[in-house]
Structure formats: structure tokens, C-alpha cells
Design an enzyme around this catalytic site. Structure first.
Site, PDB file in Angstrom:
ATOM      1  N   SER A  61       0.851  -1.252  -0.067  1.00  0.00           N
ATOM      2  CA  SER A  61       0.101   0.108  -0.103  1.00  0.00           C
ATOM      3  C   SER A  61       0.832   1.371  -0.062  1.00  0.00           C
ATOM      4  O   SER A  61       2.135   1.171   0.276  1.00  0.00           O
ATOM      5  CB  SER A  61      -0.868  -0.133   1.237  1.00  0.00           C
ATOM      6  OG  SER A  61      -1.525  -1.201   1.521  1.00  0.00           O
TER       7      SER A  61
HETATM    8  N1  SAH Z   1      -0.898  -5.038   3.901  1.00  0.00           N
HETATM    9  C1  SAH Z   1      -0.240  -5.394   2.945  1.00  0.00           C
HETATM   10  C2  SAH Z   1      -0.830  -5.050   1.545  1.00  0.00           C
HETATM   11  C3  SAH Z   1      -1.748  -5.929   1.375  1.00  0.00           C
HETATM   12  S1  SAH Z   1      -2.349  -5.982  -0.326  1.00  0.00           S
HETATM   13  C4  SAH Z   1       1.171  -4.704   2.995  1.00  0.00           C
HETATM   14  O1  SAH Z   1       1.635  -3.840   4.069  1.00  0.00           O
HETATM   15  O2  SAH Z   1       2.100  -4.794   1.890  1.00  0.00           O
HETATM   16  C5  SAH Z   1      -3.848  -7.135  -0.058  1.00  0.00           C
HETATM   17  C6  SAH Z   1      -3.403  -8.479   0.493  1.00  0.00           C
HETATM   18  O3  SAH Z   1      -4.506  -8.832   0.778  1.00  0.00           O
HETATM   19  C7  SAH Z   1      -2.911  -9.008  -0.739  1.00  0.00           C
HETATM   20  O4  SAH Z   1      -1.810  -9.922  -0.431  1.00  0.00           O
HETATM   21  C8  SAH Z   1      -3.830 -10.288  -0.858  1.00  0.00           C
HETATM   22  O5  SAH Z   1      -3.543 -11.655  -1.257  1.00  0.00           O
HETATM   23  C9  SAH Z   1      -4.448 -10.342   0.342  1.00  0.00           C
HETATM   24  N2  SAH Z   1      -5.768 -10.991   0.623  1.00  0.00           N
HETATM   25  C10 SAH Z   1      -6.852 -10.943  -0.329  1.00  0.00           C
HETATM   26  N3  SAH Z   1      -8.081 -11.698   0.123  1.00  0.00           N
HETATM   27  C11 SAH Z   1      -7.758 -12.163   1.200  1.00  0.00           C
HETATM   28  C12 SAH Z   1      -8.167 -13.119   2.038  1.00  0.00           C
HETATM   29  N4  SAH Z   1      -9.693 -13.469   1.785  1.00  0.00           N
HETATM   30  N5  SAH Z   1      -7.701 -13.592   2.929  1.00  0.00           N
HETATM   31  C13 SAH Z   1      -6.222 -13.202   3.264  1.00  0.00           C
HETATM   32  N6  SAH Z   1      -5.613 -12.455   2.606  1.00  0.00           N
HETATM   33  C14 SAH Z   1      -6.154 -11.890   1.363  1.00  0.00           C
END
Ligand code: SAH
Length: 214
Positions: A61
Site C-alpha cells: 500500500s
Molecule cells: N498490508 C499489505 C498490503 C496488502 S495488499 C502490505 O503491507 O504490504 C492485500 C493483500 O490481501 C494481498 O496480499 C492479498 O493476497 C490479500 N488478500 C486478499 N484477500 C484475502 C483473504 N480473503 N484472506 C487473506 N488475504 C487476502
């Protein structure tokens, strides 16, 4: 070429300008080097206020969004925090400096493995990464003082709401289309839930199931 110190100063300036004013959040974000969480090819852009690609088609992000979400979460040193969407592990690392314990759930095993490597390298011992569908929360560790969701869903998942302590706070992006997501803050009270709209945001979607199940 601009030196590292100047880049870091600009990084902190952009956080303040965006409204991240909480001293503890700013200190944590100053300490955690975003370079550790981005791919080599993007390391030049690590201090830019922009999301960047990571493995599995996901993104780390934008720093100001990480700052604003962390600030809205009002984490204290006693808190047990759940993060849904480990991604690069950047947000979890910042939380690890503010909270007692962080559980972070991710649906891609490669991202879980990569994040664990960075946590080890940085000697972070209060973060546990779990490969699972975070839409169901993490029943075995519930309830949580704080829950942060870093992927967007139409509505806050019911399991996550139920795994929040009374007095607990959840920050989550909601909304269907890319342009219409907004960040909301939910506080659980004796009588129900209080909702507060924060900012317009753009997140990758919360996807059901882990990657192997698809
Ligand atoms: N917080 C992260 C950025 C997240 S991007 C950072 O600091 O880098 C969003 C993430 O959510 C992605 O890696 C994606 O694979 C994950 N994601 C999406 N749906 C999900 C679910 N149902 N359970 C767990 N992770 C999920």
C-alpha cells in the site's frame, strides 16, 4: 542524485501533509525501512508515496494510506491485533512496533513465506503469519482489540465484526468499484457498532479462499 536522508525526510513530510500526525505512528514509520518490503527493481521508489507491485499480482500500500489506517486504529502497547492481507508484511511490521501481538493472515503462500523471511531478517518476534482466508478472521486467537483489513470488500465480513472485542476498533476499506472504495472505522460498543467514514481509497479486493483452493 538525492541522498537517502533527504528521501526519508520527504517521506515523513508527505505523511504529515496527508494528516498522519500521531507521534508514535510517525516514529514507527520512520523506523521501518520500506525498502525491505519491495522488490529490488522498485527499491528506488521505496520512499515514494505510491503503492508498488509485489508478488502474486498484489501491491504494497501507499505509505500515507498505511499511516492513516494505522493512526485510525489507535493501537496501544497492550493490544492484540489482527491484520487481514499480509502482502509484503510492511503494515504488519509497523503494527508490531505499536502492539503487543500481531496476527496477520494472507491467502497466498508465497507472500506468507516472503513476509516471514523479512520478519526474521528484522528480528520481529511478535508477528505470526497464517495462510488462510482472512474473511473468516482467525477464530483460534479471537477476540481482538484491533482489526485492520488491507483488501476491499463490499461490506465488513460478519466473522471479523464478531471477533472484535467490545471497545475494539476495526479499520477496513469497503465498496465495490475501484473508484468508490472508502475507508471506514468501526468501533464495537455494548449496544452494537459505530461507523465512521474516513477517506476514499483504492485497494485490491478481498478474495475468498486461499490460492490453492481455486
Ligand atoms: N498490508 C499489505 C498490503 C496488502 S495488499 C502490505 O503491507 O504490504 C492485500 C493483500 O490481501 C494481498 O496480499 C492479498 O493476497 C490479500 N488478500 C486478499 N484477500 C484475502 C483473504 N480473503 N484472506 C487473506 N488475504 C487476502
Amino acid at each position: 542524485m538525492i541522498d537517502n536522508a533527504t528521501l526519508k525526510m520527504q517521506f515523513l513530510f508527505s505523511l504529515r501533509k496527508a494528516g498522519v500526525l500521531d507521534k508514535q505512528v510517525l516514529d514507527a514509520m520512520e523506523k521501518v525501512d520500506r525498502k525491505n518490503f519491495v522488490n529490488g527493481v522498485f527499491s528506488e521508489k521505496a520512499y515514494d508515496d505510491t503503492p508498488l507491485p509485489i508478488a502474486c499480482g498484489q501491491t504494497i500500500s501507499q505509505p500515507t494510506v498505511v499511516g492513516l489506517m494505522t493512526q485510525a486504529l489507535q493501537v496501544t502497547a497492550r493490544d492484540k491485533v489482527l491484520e487481514v492481507g499480509t502482502g509484503s508484511g510492511y503494515q504488519a511490521t509497523i503494527l508490531s512496533l505499536l502492539a503487543r501481538r500481531v496476527y496477520t493472515v494472507e491467502r497466498h503462500s508465497l507472500l506468507v513465506n516472503n513476509a516471514n523471511k523479512v520478519f526474521q531478517k528484522l528480528n520481529i518476534s511478535n508477528v505470526t503469519t497464517i495462510l488462510s482466508d482472512g474473511g473468516f478472521g482467525l477464530e483460534q486467537q479471537a477476540p481482538f482489540d484491533r482489526i485492520i483489513v488491507t483488501a476491499a470488500s463490499d461490506d465488513p465480513p460478519a466473522s471479523l465484526l464478531s471477533q472484535l472485542k467490545i471497545g475494539g476498533i476495526m479499520v477496513i476499506p469497503v465498496g465495490q468499484s475501484d473508484n468508490m472504495q472508502k475507508l471506514i472505522k468501526i468501533t464495537k460498543t455494548d449496544g452494537g457498532y459505530e461507523y465512521q467514514d474516513l477517506h476514499a481509497v483504492r485497494f485490491v479486493p478481498l478474495v475468498a479462499g486461499t490460492e490453492k483452493e481455486q
